[in-house]
Design an enzyme around this catalytic site. Sequence first.
Site, short mmCIF file in Angstrom:
data_model
loop_
_atom_site.label_atom_id
_atom_site.label_comp_id
_atom_site.label_asym_id
_atom_site.label_seq_id
_atom_site.Cartn_x
_atom_site.Cartn_y
_atom_site.Cartn_z
CE1 TYR A 24 -3.71 -2.37 0.02
CE2 TYR A 24 -2.82 -3.22 2.09
CZ TYR A 24 -3.70 -3.33 1.03
OH TYR A 24 -4.58 -4.39 0.96
CG HIS A 101 -9.36 -0.63 -4.85
ND1 HIS A 101 -9.89 -0.90 -3.62
CD2 HIS A 101 -10.37 -0.78 -5.74
CE1 HIS A 101 -11.16 -1.23 -3.75
NE2 HIS A 101 -11.48 -1.15 -5.03
C1 DQA Z 1 -7.56 -1.88 -1.03
C2 DQA Z 1 -7.63 -3.27 -1.66
C3 DQA Z 1 -8.55 -4.18 -0.87
O1 DQA Z 1 -8.57 -5.47 -1.46
C4 DQA Z 1 -8.06 -4.32 0.56
O2 DQA Z 1 -8.99 -5.07 1.31
C5 DQA Z 1 -7.79 -3.01 1.21
C6 DQA Z 1 -7.14 -1.96 0.44
C7 DQA Z 1 -6.56 -0.96 -1.74
O3 DQA Z 1 -6.67 0.26 -1.60
O4 DQA Z 1 -5.66 -1.45 -2.43
O5 DQA Z 1 -8.00 -2.85 2.41
O6 DQA Z 1 -8.84 -1.29 -1.11
#
Ligand code: DQA
Length: 152
Positions: A24, A101
Amino acid sequence: MQKPVYVLNGPSLNLLGQREPHIYGTTTLSDIENMVTARARVHGLSVQFRQTNHEGHMIDWVIEAREKACGIIINGAAWTHSSIALMDALKAAELPVIEVHLSNPYAREEFRHLSYVAKVASGVICGLGAHGYVLAVDALAMKLNITGGSSA
Ligand code: DQA
């Protein structure tokens, strides 16, 4: 006066910067709020930026947005893949919705390949890290036909 953009963030995104940074990134949610606010300003838009770990709060905010927002940018985090309630609320909001995302869920585990949010979103941005939120602001401005701001 234009209503604000609601930028809504789901569970564990308050830990951005510390949480699995190899997936992330190291940008914090507060950094992202600053980036989004600055970009929205370019388009003459204001922002309500929120995060919750409680699904009911998220749904209340989406319903609130129906009256109070011009559009929604949402990172539903794990609820993306599980919440029919969130999908129904987003549909009921009758607003342009941009799903964002940080990671690319389609390049990850199979359970992340289903997005209930995508079924009701105007557009989806994923895999571009924190910059995806900035692109989501531009996408929403385009959907709202906002021509006053510069795209630079
Ligand atoms: C997310 C991707 C999702 O699969 C995951 O559960 C997250 C973060 C992202 O920003 O990449 O919590 O939303």
